[in-house]
Design a protein around this motif. Structure first.
Motif, mmCIF file in Angstrom:
data_model
loop_
_atom_site.group_PDB
_atom_site.id
_atom_site.type_symbol
_atom_site.label_atom_id
_atom_site.label_comp_id
_atom_site.label_asym_id
_atom_site.label_seq_id
_atom_site.Cartn_x
_atom_site.Cartn_y
_atom_site.Cartn_z
ATOM 1 N N LEU A 195 0.802 -1.227 0.000
ATOM 2 C CA LEU A 195 0.000 0.000 0.000
ATOM 3 C C LEU A 195 0.835 1.277 0.000
ATOM 4 N N ARG A 196 2.100 1.187 -0.242
ATOM 5 C CA ARG A 196 2.973 2.344 -0.060
ATOM 6 C C ARG A 196 2.497 3.558 -0.849
ATOM 7 N N LYS A 197 2.023 3.374 -2.072
ATOM 8 C CA LYS A 197 1.654 4.522 -2.903
ATOM 9 C C LYS A 197 0.403 5.242 -2.413
ATOM 10 N N PHE A 198 -0.269 4.679 -1.409
ATOM 11 C CA PHE A 198 -1.474 5.309 -0.882
ATOM 12 C C PHE A 198 -1.185 6.170 0.358
ATOM 13 N N PHE A 199 0.092 6.368 0.661
ATOM 14 C CA PHE A 199 0.504 7.215 1.767
ATOM 15 C C PHE A 199 1.335 8.384 1.240
ATOM 16 N N THR A 200 1.297 9.479 1.958
ATOM 17 C CA THR A 200 2.249 10.539 1.661
ATOM 18 C C THR A 200 3.629 10.080 2.130
ATOM 19 N N PRO A 201 4.697 10.692 1.624
ATOM 20 C CA PRO A 201 6.029 10.301 2.099
ATOM 21 C C PRO A 201 6.172 10.412 3.614
ATOM 22 N N ALA A 202 5.584 11.446 4.198
ATOM 23 C CA ALA A 202 5.686 11.607 5.654
ATOM 24 C C ALA A 202 4.924 10.509 6.382
ATOM 25 N N GLU A 203 3.745 10.161 5.892
ATOM 26 C CA GLU A 203 2.965 9.093 6.527
ATOM 27 C C GLU A 203 3.689 7.759 6.437
ATOM 28 N N TRP A 204 4.260 7.482 5.285
ATOM 29 C CA TRP A 204 4.975 6.211 5.117
ATOM 30 C C TRP A 204 6.203 6.163 6.035
ATOM 31 N N ALA A 205 6.884 7.269 6.151
ATOM 32 C CA ALA A 205 8.047 7.321 7.048
ATOM 33 C C ALA A 205 7.618 7.096 8.493
ATOM 34 N N ASP A 206 6.504 7.681 8.900
ATOM 35 C CA ASP A 206 6.016 7.485 10.269
ATOM 36 C C ASP A 206 5.584 6.046 10.509
ATOM 37 N N LEU A 207 4.956 5.441 9.513
ATOM 38 C CA LEU A 207 4.529 4.044 9.644
ATOM 39 C C LEU A 207 5.734 3.125 9.811
ATOM 40 N N ARG A 208 6.728 3.293 8.939
ATOM 41 C CA ARG A 208 7.941 2.484 9.058
ATOM 42 C C ARG A 208 8.639 2.740 10.387
ATOM 43 N N SER A 209 8.613 3.986 10.830
ATOM 44 C CA SER A 209 9.264 4.331 12.092
ATOM 45 C C SER A 209 8.617 3.608 13.264
ATOM 46 N N TRP A 210 7.285 3.455 13.228
ATOM 47 C CA TRP A 210 6.626 2.744 14.319
ATOM 48 C C TRP A 210 7.136 1.306 14.397
ATOM 49 N N PHE A 211 7.159 0.625 13.273
ATOM 50 C CA PHE A 211 7.607 -0.769 13.292
ATOM 51 C C PHE A 211 9.100 -0.868 13.588
ATOM 52 N N ARG A 212 9.885 0.106 13.160
ATOM 53 C CA ARG A 212 11.313 0.117 13.494
ATOM 54 C C ARG A 212 11.500 0.274 14.999
ATOM 55 N N ASP A 213 10.738 1.202 15.582
ATOM 56 C CA ASP A 213 10.858 1.440 17.022
ATOM 57 C C ASP A 213 10.382 0.234 17.824
ATOM 58 N N TYR A 214 9.299 -0.379 17.367
ATOM 59 C CA TYR A 214 8.797 -1.543 18.091
ATOM 60 C C TYR A 214 9.781 -2.708 17.980
ATOM 61 N N LEU A 215 10.352 -2.900 16.815
ATOM 62 C CA LEU A 215 11.344 -3.964 16.643
ATOM 63 C C LEU A 215 12.558 -3.706 17.536
ATOM 64 N N LEU A 216 12.991 -2.463 17.627
ATOM 65 C CA LEU A 216 14.117 -2.145 18.510
ATOM 66 C C LEU A 216 13.770 -2.485 19.952
ATOM 67 N N TRP A 217 12.534 -2.177 20.371
ATOM 68 C CA TRP A 217 12.110 -2.536 21.723
ATOM 69 C C TRP A 217 12.109 -4.050 21.897
ATOM 70 N N MET A 218 11.636 -4.776 20.909
ATOM 71 C CA MET A 218 11.642 -6.236 20.985
ATOM 72 C C MET A 218 13.062 -6.790 21.139
ATOM 73 N N LYS A 219 14.010 -6.167 20.481
ATOM 74 C CA LYS A 219 15.374 -6.678 20.456
ATOM 75 C C LYS A 219 16.204 -6.259 21.666
ATOM 76 N N THR A 220 15.840 -5.161 22.332
ATOM 77 C CA THR A 220 16.723 -4.619 23.363
ATOM 78 C C THR A 220 16.105 -4.550 24.756
ATOM 79 N N SER A 221 14.785 -4.627 24.872
ATOM 80 C CA SER A 221 14.165 -4.561 26.195
ATOM 81 C C SER A 221 14.340 -5.883 26.929
ATOM 82 N N GLU A 222 14.234 -5.829 28.248
ATOM 83 C CA GLU A 222 14.342 -7.062 29.040
ATOM 84 C C GLU A 222 13.251 -8.052 28.655
ATOM 85 N N LYS A 223 12.027 -7.571 28.480
ATOM 86 C CA LYS A 223 10.937 -8.464 28.100
ATOM 87 C C LYS A 223 11.163 -9.043 26.709
ATOM 88 N N GLY A 224 11.607 -8.194 25.791
ATOM 89 C CA GLY A 224 11.828 -8.663 24.428
ATOM 90 C C GLY A 224 12.904 -9.726 24.335
#
Length: 397
Positions: A195-224
């Motif tokens: 669905l990338r073409k249905f987002f503005t560049p800023a929206e797509w960057a924010d969407l990817r950023s959410w999953f990047r941040d969540y993945l970082l939490w999964m990889k580095t937090s004690e629970k993760g």
């Protein structure tokens, strides 16, 4: 940047590749006379996908901010759930709840999980409808769910699971096991890539950023990290999430790490020589958990390397083709199941297994695909839905 562990071509890896090559030659001979996986799945699922897409098209997004629990220790943007198998302790009614494995407590707060499951049903169905028809109204509706959950400040979820599967009455406010709740974002992340073409560049960057941040939490937090190091289906589900979230963000280093861990740690630790998963067989719901772990592991392999990775095996033959060989007879006829029956929801299994699809294609077994076509793709039992995160296989093939 970390080095790619797959560049290390060990003797174990050489033997595994040799076995995979032999399987591959058999598969190529089988596949030469078959339609492509996408064509097969599209034909099987076309009417179902459009029915579901039409169902979800008028439905507005609904995020965790629509629900609140007075027992939540966090704010409105924090995902919160309570552990399924915990009940009041008769010996200490005022104290922390006591675990009864396999028996879900219906009185626990699950509205955030239900909202996420709703997302995992609606958004991929709409995306699958778009993939099959190119109807932009499906795509825009799917994109609206993503924006509400991961971008819009008023409704987005924070990218962590600090408060998932807590235990009531003074127990922990969140546990590593709770990370399995976001397994329902795996197909959402997979669908987002269409669905990338249905987002503005800023929206797509924010969407990817959410999953990047969540993945970082999964990889580095004690629970993760604790969830990553589990020795049963929880570790496989962590890996599947990491693989797909990294795929959306283009993080090939993480995907290489996940693959190496599956090949060298998870597969050797979890699978028996006959293809079973002993840690799942030891549970009070051995049938359901065996299916669940098989499906998650097959999806993980498909995510990491499609057919080649599904055909991967250890030198002793353990791999997803062996796992499918063990489980398929019991998916075809569960009356043959030689182990204990599940303490709950025995009657609701099996449903249409994505593992059968991935292994049927990769291992060259038409009987798996025939059974996959026969099984129910849309279970209604909430417990089965909770353990059935891949519902739109057209997005995977």
């Amino acid at each position: 940047m970390v080095s790619n562990p797959m560049n290390k071509f060990s003797r174990r890896r050489f033997c595994a590749v040799s076995v995979a090559a032999a399987l591959s030659s058999q598969h190529l001979a089988w596949a030469a006379t078959k339609q492509s996986p996408f064509a097969m799945v599209s034909a099987a699922d076309h009417d179902r996908v459009l029915r579901l897409a039409d169902h979800w098209l008028p439905e507005a997004p609904q995020t965790i901010t629509s629900f609140h629990s007075s027992r939540s220790p966090a704010g409105p943007h924090d995902f919160f759930s309570e552990a399924d198998y915990f009940w009041p302790n008769p010996a200490n009614p005022a104290g922390p709840y006591k675990e009864i494995d396999g028996k879900s407590n219906p009185d626990n707060f699950q509205d955030h999980r239900r909202a996420m499951i709703r997302l995992s049903q609606a958004m991929p169905a709409l995306t699958a409808g778009y993939v099959l028809t190119k109807r932009k109204d499906y795509a825009h509706a799917a994109a609206a769910h993503l924006l509400a959950w991961f971008v819009t400040p008023a409704t987005r979820m924070k990218p962590n699971l600090e408060y998932s599967q807590g235990v009531r009455n003074g127990g922990p406010t969140g546990r590593s096991y709770g990370i399995i709740d976001t397994l329902h974002l795996v197909e959402v992340a997979r669908a987002a890539g269409f669905l990338r073409k249905f987002f503005t560049p800023a929206e797509w960057a924010d969407l990817r950023s959410w999953f990047r941040d969540y993945l970082l939490w999964m990889k580095t937090s004690e629970k993760g990290m604790r969830e990553r190091d589990a020795t049963n289906n929880h570790a496989i589900c962590w890996a599947l999430q990491a693989a797909e979230f990294a795929h959306l963000d283009g993080d090939e280093d993480t995907r290489a790490e996940v693959r190496e861990r599956f090949e060298t740690v998870q597969l050797p630790m979890q699978m028996a020589p006959n293809g079973s998963f002993p840690r799942e067989l030891a549970r009070t719901k051995p049938y359901g958990y065996s299916i669940f772990n098989f499906d998650a592991a097959a999806a993980l392999c498909w995510s990491l390397g499609q057919q080649e990775m599904v055909r991967f095996s250890l030198p002793d033959g353990r791999g997803m083709c062996k796992a499918a060989e063990f489980l398929e007879p019991y998916l075809a006829d569960k009356d043959k199941w030689p182990y204990a029956h599940d303490v709950q929801h025995w009657e609701s299994w099996p449903v249409r297994s994505p593992g059968l699809l991935f292994c049927g294609v990769a291992c060259g077994r038409e009987e798996y695909l025939a059974l996959w076509r026969k099984l129910d793709p849309d279970p209604t039992d909430p417990e089965i839905i909770r353990n059935y995160p891949i519902r739109q296989p057209v997005l995977w093939v």
